[in-house]
Design an enzyme around this catalytic site. Structure first.
Site, PDB file in Angstrom:
ATOM      1  N   ARG A 108       0.837  -1.204   0.000  1.00 24.91           N
ATOM      2  CA  ARG A 108       0.000   0.000   0.000  1.00 24.91           C
ATOM      3  C   ARG A 108       0.868   1.249   0.000  1.00 24.91           C
ATOM      4  NH1 ARG A 108      -3.615   0.817   4.788  1.00 24.91           N
ATOM      5  NH2 ARG A 108      -1.878  -0.071   5.929  1.00 24.91           N
ATOM      6  N   SER A 177       7.457  -5.660   6.659  1.00 26.34           N
ATOM      7  CA  SER A 177       7.095  -6.728   7.605  1.00 26.34           C
ATOM      8  C   SER A 177       7.806  -8.047   7.304  1.00 26.34           C
ATOM      9  CB  SER A 177       5.573  -6.911   7.616  1.00 26.34           C
ATOM     10  OG  SER A 177       4.957  -5.719   8.036  1.00 26.34           O
ATOM     11  N   ASP A 230       4.920  -3.372  11.759  1.00 18.28           N
ATOM     12  CA  ASP A 230       3.529  -2.993  12.013  1.00 18.28           C
ATOM     13  C   ASP A 230       3.204  -2.853  13.500  1.00 18.28           C
ATOM     14  OD1 ASP A 230       3.759  -5.693  12.465  1.00 18.28           O
ATOM     15  OD2 ASP A 230       1.992  -6.287  11.331  1.00 18.28           O
TER      16      ASP A 230
END
Length: 498
Positions: A108, A177, A230
């Site tokens: 994203r 991540s 995250d």
């Protein structure tokens, strides 16, 4: 004729007796098998038991492992990674910042406009992009060039009011991540790829350096101000609007925790002490293990058959990736040993991970008088028809046992963090508020799991201390949280905005 009638009556009576005997035998056999199924569930309940004394032992073990992990590298099952995040958002951050969230087969890009304490997040725009499979195993420059090109396209489409003044760079928070050895707030070397990625030439390299090279190739004037994961992003996202936030916990497909530690309490930290005197620690708590964890044969089998046997034991008993499959394994044993679903074992029940945690949650939350949802799930997911209410109730009980154990152990983990930083008790004359930010589908959507976690944490803390501890849902740490860390670590901090 009379003799014939008597003979027929005798034959009929004998047949009736034989039929009755068959029914009795069948019932005895059925009740024996039902008893065996019930025994399997009772044994599960016993093995998954989490009395408060056991949870305190788990929390104490977590506290000990945290100390060991902070003392030296590799001494503990908990990695206790230094994140170099020593400057969390204050709530005063203003301006336009970007985030790139790369954690799987999609990534994203986000543009976040911040308005300080009064306005918070003023505007948020994002775009999701699928990564072509060949780029997941190609070369590093192909992957990062692709990401840079998409980011440039995202930026070039924005109206002129968002353009930075001459000489000022756009700043980005990069959520990556994958396992990384962080070397500064804005750099880190890749330890290994996971989730289907395998690009050899990036392993051991600085991922921010690779991305920056791709920016430079196409003339994209953007600086990575923060490299984050995250869970750390979850802490940042929550801290922006609440300065009492001291930790973040992800309870979703996977699980992790990060918290704010005093820099003086990190013996392995060799760098300069920060102005704040604090440092966010990424625990990687999914790898926690202790002899006090209530493990069953189902957990041991799941672990042995997993891609990483002996690792991520805590994650394998509390996270969304695995809860549904533990339920499947219990139902399979009931089918094999007690003919729970009939004379044959349903073939679908032998497929690992066919019961997902959302299926388990739907069955667990079924409030209909005939447990209709349970019946539908068993039919749709496992192709098991004609289940009785008695059977459905036992299936719900299995879901409840597995979910409750996961929730109560999650609470014990949080209690362990609070113990480590001295927030588990109320000191005389102090009423310091501490907030834990939580995110992830398990916490957000599995209501029975969430309420069990909340009530267990209160039970562990006691009424007085529980009044000083809050749990708060903090969404999109990997997106908004990353942009906020770019803001709180901006190179233009303290410089008057033009």
């Amino acid at each position: 004729m009379g003799k014939l009638a008597v003979g027929a009556a005798v034959v009929c009576a004998a047949a009736a007796c034989a039929a009755a005997a068959l029914v009795v035998r069948h019932r005895m056999r059925s009740s024996g098998k039902w008893g065996r199924a019930v025994t399997v569930v009772r044994e599960l309940d016993e093995l998954c038991g989490t009395p408060i004394a056991k949870l305190r032992q788990v929390a104490d073990a977590m506290d000990v492992e945290m100390h060991v992990g902070l003392a030296s590298e590799g001494g503990s099952k908990l990695k206790m990674l230094i994140t170099y995040v020593d400057n969390l958002p204050s709530g005063d951050e203003k301006g336009l910042f970007y985030a790139l969230d790369l954690g799987g087969t999609n990534f994203r890009t986000l543009r976040v406009q911040l308005g300080g304490k009064e306005k918070g997040v003023v505007n948020l725009e994002s775009e999701e992009v699928s990564i072509p499979p060949h780029l997941m195993t190609g070369s590093s420059h192909e992957l990062f060039d692709f990401i840079a090109a998409k980011l440039q396209k995202f930026v070039s489409a924005e109206p002129e009011e968002f353009h930075p003044p001459p000489g000022k760079q756009r700043e980005l928070g990069f959520t990556f991540s994958f396992p990384v050895r962080q070397t500064s707030i804005s750099s880190g070397t890749l330890i290994k790829w996971t989730k289907g990625f395998n690009i050899e030439d990036v392993v051991g390299e600085d991922v921010v350096g690779e991305l920056t090279k791709s920016f430079e190739k196409i003339g994209l004037d953007m600086r990575v101000a923060a490299l984050v994961n995250d869970t750390v992003g979850t802490v940042a996202r929550a801290r922006f609007s609440n300065q009492d936030v001291i930790a973040g916990v992800i309870l979703g497909t996977g699980t992790n925790a990060a918290y704010v530690e005093s820099a003086h309490a990190i013996p392995k930290w060799q760098g300069l002490l920060s102005k704040s005197g604090e440092m966010v620690i990424n625990m990687e708590w999914g790898n926690f293990c202790s002899s006090h964890l209530p493990l069953t044969e189902y957990d041991q089998d799941l672990d042995l058959e997993s891609l990483n046997p002996g690792e991520q034991i805590f994650e394998k008993i509390i996270s969304g990736m695995y809860l549904g499959d533990i339920v499947r394994r219990v139902l399979l044993k009931m089918a094999e040993e007690a003919d729970f679903f009939g004379d044959t074992v349903p073939p679908k029940l032998k497929i690992p991970f066919i019961i997902r945690t959302p299926d388990m949650s739907a069955m667990h939350h079924d409030t209909s008088s005939d447990l209709k949802v349970v019946g539908i799930k068993l039919k749709d997911v496992l192709e098991i028809n004609n289940t009785s209410l008695k059977m459905r109730k036992l299936v719900v009980e299995v879901c409840d046992i597995v979910a409750t154990r996961g929730a109560r152990l999650s609470a014990a983990g949080i209690f362990g963090i609070l113990k480590k930083i001295g927030r588990d008790t109320v000191k005389a004359g102090e009423k310091q508020k501490s907030v834990i930010a939580l995110d992830g589908g398990l916490f957000e959507h599995y209501a029975e799991f969430r309420s069990s976690l909340e009530s267990t944490l209160k039970e562990l803390l006691g009424d007085e201390a529980a009044d000083t501890i809050g749990l708060e849902h903090s969404n999109d740490g990997s997106g908004i949280g990353a942009a906020l860390l770019a803001a709180s670590n901006s190179q233009y901090l303290g410089v008057q905005e033009s």
